[in-house]
Design an enzyme around this catalytic site. Structure first.
Site, PDB file in Angstrom:
ATOM      1  N   ASN A 136       0.825  -1.203   0.000  1.00  0.00           N
ATOM      2  CA  ASN A 136       0.000   0.000   0.000  1.00  0.00           C
ATOM      3  C   ASN A 136       0.863   1.258   0.000  1.00  0.00           C
ATOM      4  O   ASN A 136       2.048   1.201   0.270  1.00  0.00           O
ATOM      5  CB  ASN A 136      -0.914  -0.030   1.225  1.00  0.00           C
ATOM      6  N   CYS A 137       0.222   2.375  -0.285  1.00  0.00           N
ATOM      7  CA  CYS A 137       0.885   3.682  -0.342  1.00  0.00           C
ATOM      8  C   CYS A 137       1.726   3.905   0.906  1.00  0.00           C
ATOM      9  O   CYS A 137       1.234   3.659   1.994  1.00  0.00           O
ATOM     10  CB  CYS A 137      -0.160   4.789  -0.450  1.00  0.00           C
ATOM     11  N   PRO A 138       2.930   4.422   0.849  1.00  0.00           N
ATOM     12  CA  PRO A 138       3.650   4.828  -0.374  1.00  0.00           C
ATOM     13  C   PRO A 138       4.640   3.783  -0.876  1.00  0.00           C
ATOM     14  O   PRO A 138       5.519   4.103  -1.664  1.00  0.00           O
ATOM     15  CB  PRO A 138       4.412   6.059   0.116  1.00  0.00           C
ATOM     16  N   LEU A 139       4.504   2.537  -0.421  1.00  0.00           N
ATOM     17  CA  LEU A 139       5.520   1.535  -0.740  1.00  0.00           C
ATOM     18  C   LEU A 139       5.753   1.283  -2.241  1.00  0.00           C
ATOM     19  O   LEU A 139       6.902   1.197  -2.660  1.00  0.00           O
ATOM     20  CB  LEU A 139       5.218   0.220  -0.009  1.00  0.00           C
TER      21      LEU A 139
END
Lengths: 76, 159
Positions: free
Chosen positions: A14-17
Site C-alpha cells: 500500500n501507499c507509499p511503498l
C-alpha cells in the site's frame, strides 16, 4: 506488454511503498531503461502518473489487467 | 531543476500519528525533495531505537472499531487495563494485512534517502531522555536550526 528491462512486483503493498520501491529500483537502472511495475493498490494509478511528472521519468504505459495495475516507466 | 524542500515538524507520539511524517518525508525524498523533519515533544518517541508506539480509541470518536466493539465497549470500557494494547495489536495486524509499511520500515527508508531527522534538544533535556535510546544518524538542534531550513522550504508542515 512492451519490452522492459526490470520488473518490480509491488502487489499487496500500500501507499507509499509501491512508489518508494519503484524509485529504489529505478535508481539502480540506467538512463533509457524501462521498469515494469505490478501493483494492486488502486491509488497507485494516479500516484505513478504524478511520480513520473515530478521526477521527469516517462510513464510509457498504465493499465489494469485482471485486477492488477501495470506500469511501464522509462528512466530519464 | 531546482531541488524542492520539504520541512516537517513532528509533534505526536502515537502509532497513528507516526505515519504522516514518515510517509510524507519518504515519498518527498523519492520525488527528489530535500527533506528535514524536526521532532519535538511527543514526536521524539518516533526516534527511539525501540519503538513502543500505541494507538488509543479513548477520546477518539473517529477511530473505526472492528466487530462493533464500540457498541460492546462504551467509553468507560475502553479505559480498561490492557485495552490500549489490544487495540494497538489489532491495528498493527490490520496494517500488515493491508500491506501498509511499518513505522520502522518507513523510517529506515527515510534515513536511506538522506532525509535529515532532527531531535529537539530542548525537549530531550526537558524529559531527561537518554540519547542512547535514540537511533543513530540523527541530529540534535533547536528551533533556529529548523528555521534555517524551513525558511526557504517549498512546503512546511506541522504534524
Amino acid at each position: 506488454m512492451a519490452n522492459f528491462d526490470q520488473e518490480l512486483d509491488a502487489t499487496g503493498l500500500n501507499c507509499p511503498l509501491p512508489i518508494l520501491r519503484a524509485k529504489k529500483t529505478l535508481s539502480s537502472m540506467g538512463s533509457g531503461q524501462v521498469l515494469h511495475v505490478i501493483a494492486t493498490d488502486p491509488g497507485s494509478v494516479k500516484d505513478f502518473d504524478a511520480f513520473a511528472k515530478q521526477t521527469g521519468n516517462t510513464l510509457l504505459e498504465s493499465k489494469e489487467e485482471g485486477g492488477k495495475f501495470h506500469f511501464l516507466i522509462k528512466k530519464s | 531543476m531546482d531541488q524542492k524542500k520539504l520541512a516537517i515538524i513532528a509533534t505526536k507520539g502515537s502509532l497513528d500519528w507516526a505515519y504522516p511524517p514518515f510517509i510524507l518525508a519518504s515519498t518527498a525524498a523519492a520525488l527528489g525533495y530535500e527533506v528535514q523533519v524536526f521532532f519535538t515533544f511527543y514526536g521524539l518517541q518516533l526516534l527511539k531505537k525501540k519503538l513502543a508506539l500505541e494507538v488509543t480509541p479513548l477520546g477518539n470518536p473517529g477511530m473505526p472499531m472492528p466487530l462493533g466493539m464500540d457498541k460492546w465497549f462504551p467509553v468507560l470500557g475502553l479505559a480498561l487495563p490492557g485495552m490500549q494494547a489490544l487495540i494497538t495489536a489489532m491495528m498493527k495486524q490490520k496494517m500488515k494485512s493491508k500491506g501498509v509499511a511499518s513505522i520502522e520500515e518507513l523510517r529506515s527508508m527515510c534515513l536511506e534517502a538522506d532525509v535529515k531527522l532532527i531531535a529537539c534538544q530542548m525537549t530531550v533535556d526537558l524529559f531527561d531522555m537518554p540519547t542512547s535510546e535514540f537511533i543513530e544518524g540523527i541530529e540534535y538542534a533547536g528551533a533556529t536550526t529548523f528555521f534555517e531550513f524551513a525558511g526557504d522550504s517549498d512546503i512546511c508542515l506541522y504534524i
